[in-house]
Enzyme design. Structure first.
Site, mmCIF file in Angstrom:
data_model
loop_
_atom_site.group_PDB
_atom_site.id
_atom_site.type_symbol
_atom_site.label_atom_id
_atom_site.label_comp_id
_atom_site.label_asym_id
_atom_site.label_seq_id
_atom_site.Cartn_x
_atom_site.Cartn_y
_atom_site.Cartn_z
ATOM 1 N N SER A 47 0.766 -1.272 0.207
ATOM 2 C CA SER A 47 -0.040 -0.121 -0.022
ATOM 3 C C SER A 47 0.748 1.149 0.073
ATOM 4 O O SER A 47 0.299 2.390 -0.389
ATOM 5 C CB SER A 47 -0.976 0.178 1.210
ATOM 6 O OG SER A 47 -0.322 0.157 2.321
ATOM 7 N N HIS A 48 2.124 1.104 0.369
ATOM 8 C CA HIS A 48 2.916 2.181 0.311
ATOM 9 C C HIS A 48 4.272 2.140 -0.733
ATOM 10 O O HIS A 48 5.276 2.861 -0.742
ATOM 11 C CB HIS A 48 3.772 2.856 1.551
ATOM 12 C CG HIS A 48 2.603 3.166 2.622
ATOM 13 N ND1 HIS A 48 2.181 2.582 3.634
ATOM 14 C CD2 HIS A 48 2.241 4.608 2.631
ATOM 15 C CE1 HIS A 48 1.385 3.539 4.496
ATOM 16 N NE2 HIS A 48 1.333 4.692 3.717
ATOM 17 N N GLU A 188 -9.782 0.062 2.622
ATOM 18 C CA GLU A 188 -10.284 -1.356 3.141
ATOM 19 C C GLU A 188 -11.997 -1.317 3.070
ATOM 20 O O GLU A 188 -12.434 -2.065 2.652
ATOM 21 C CB GLU A 188 -9.979 -1.597 4.404
ATOM 22 C CG GLU A 188 -8.641 -2.088 4.632
ATOM 23 C CD GLU A 188 -8.263 -3.560 4.147
ATOM 24 O OE1 GLU A 188 -8.990 -4.214 4.177
ATOM 25 O OE2 GLU A 188 -7.226 -3.514 3.318
#
Lengths: 338, 338
Positions: A47-48, A188
């Site tokens: 996610s990064h 999410e």
């Protein structure tokens, strides 16, 4: 399983540098951003990872980040380093301020870096870990756009406000954690909505402040902090320390960059660095070794240390390269040729 | 409703001073302990109020606290103040080190107080709040005896490890929080056991690491941290910062004082103080006022600020005195006459 592409870390780095440079980031910014997203991808923090380059380019095109701002570094007091990112990305401002922060911590025993006016999208752990690798103990925090309600509330006020910590270990990579003070990432909830699935109890409230499992209602309402009123208190602390304390804005005063040019994505970040040697002198090695008893106690009962999975991924990636979805690879590859 | 006794704050203070002096605490220690327990009782924090005097006297009688140790205060670096409590109570060591901490924070912008070798039983909020009342921002933490398992584990390793924070407000008492990183206090589980009631899911695990609602099994097993793996990570951070970083022990290396004289209750405490004026200069008032927007945002949606209930109790107690159970009053009254 969907199709994937495997790249060496060097290939990934080149891809990132070329995407960023092609769209106008100067060499210094492209380098700082690349070091962060490649480190995250290497440690399998997807996610990064390099997927974030898409958002960087989008933000640039919307005027939300300066591609060539030179950060201004100054010293406000013997223990205070200031870095004005001048609407550039936080990562270069951190890199440029880092030597002064290390110097201030070593001289005074403890020092703060107040990083202002920055576009921020990255994980915090590479920054605190880079300080722990020099032997310092480090803590970092930053507010973000307001999606989270305070405990007992029902409306977005707080950011997802992450906090990260790193501790030097004598014979191992630093003990490091980095987590959002929201229960989960906003993404999410969006993933559940797209999949037509209910979200677990405790993630969010609807606009009336009632607990909801409906992702649509959750996105209209507000996310919750982790750990109830305790997580909410921590989140408020993060807003205060990385906002008004350093002369910067609160999370709810920021907005993502918009096509109308009206977004205000820039905000602050606070990094605290402590020099164990200033506290412990010659006994430092002994006390750092002593701290290992705590990690042994965690591992000895079959529990996991926060940074353990990430460090295992790092070893794998160095040997075998990193694997990203083929669609992401094609998007990035197209961006470097636009 | 059980019988109660109402006392003025002055009467409560006299009672506390007399109990402590009668059992051998010197004037300085009796004063520091009294200021803390009376402040907690005044704010209706019953679990840290004058009931704690019983534990102080018991610990004294078991050799777990020096009644007359003179704390040693020193400066390890321009931003580091050290206070060796010499097995005395942490409260006097904090009071004696406080002027040096305030001076170091004002001079350097940020400073740490490393408080070592102390008997610790008190709430942390009076300490951070007293710093915020001078205009500083303060954060405090301390480990405690190990009753808590790390996330994913099953055996006691971590203390209940509280953390407290305080922030100066222009026209109000400081914004302050103080909470344990365990889900609840251990006493809560004992109360359920005595009442024959099941505990809620998520408070504790049995010795095999399975979630349990049986308070007996919970006391044999381990308590859990608040907020799952995030609270566990914070708890580990607190052990590291208020333990090895300041050359002191980990929570699991301490034990309450025992009748065999073998307990080792002494441990460390860490207090961080930041001077907003060093960061903000003449703009300080404006940015502190700006921070009020966050508190307004919490209150405006009907949520409560962490310190709000305590500050309301404070106003009531100043007007009407404090009310304690008659049985507690008689126990304390007997102790001052022993």
């Amino acid at each position: 399983m969907s199709d994937t592409v495997t790249l060496t870390l060097e290939e990934l780095e080149t891809l990132s540098l070329e995407v960023l440079s092609r769209h106008g980031f100067d060499e210094a910014h492209a380098g700082a951003i690349t070091r962060s997203v490649v480190a995250a991808q290497r440690d399998e923090c997807h996610s990064h990872g390099v997927y974030r380059l898409l958002g960087c380019i989008e933000t640039l095109q919307k005027g939300g980040v300066s591609p060539d701002a030179a950060p201004e570094i100054s010293r406000a007091a013997s223990g205070i380093v200031r870095a004005d990112a001048r609407q550039g990305c936080s990562l270069l401002a951190f890199e440029r301020a880092r030597p002064a922060l290390i110097d201030a911590a070593s001289t005074n025993g403890v020092a703060l870096l107040a990083l202002n006016n920055a576009f921020h999208f990255s994980a915090l752990w590479p920054e605190v870990e880079s300080l722990a690798e020099t032997g310092l103990v480090a803590l970092a925090m930053t507010p973000s756009h307001a999606f989270v309600a305070p405990a007992g509330g029902h409306a977005p006020l707080l950011g997802t406000n992450p906090i990260a910590f790193s501790w030097p270990r004598p014979d191992d990579a630093p003990f490091t954690f980095d987590f959002a003070t929201s229960v989960v990432a906003r993404g999410e909830i969006e993933l559940h909505r797209r999949a037509g699935k209910a979200i677990p109890e405790g993630w969010a409230v609807d606009p009336d402040g009632h607990s909801t499992r409906d992702p649509e209602r959750a996105l209209e309402g507000a996310m919750l902090t982790f750990g109830g009123y305790k997580g909410s208190a921590l989140s408020i602390m993060i807003e205060l320390l990385a906002g008004p304390l350093i002369g910067d804005v609160l999370g709810h005063e920021t907005q993502p960059a918009g096509t109308d040019g009206k977004g205000r994505p820039w905000h602050g970040e606070l990094i605290l660095a402590i020099d164990p040697r200033s506290l412990l002198g010659d006994a430092m090695e002994r006390h750092l070794q002593h701290a290992e008893a705590l990690f042994d106690g965690v591992l000895g009962q079959g529990a996991r240390l926060p940074s353990q999975r990430r460090h295992a991924a790092r070893r794998r990636s160095r040997e075998r390269g990193v694997t990203i979805p083929e669609t992401l690879y094609h998007e990035l590859d197209a961006l470097r040729q636009v």
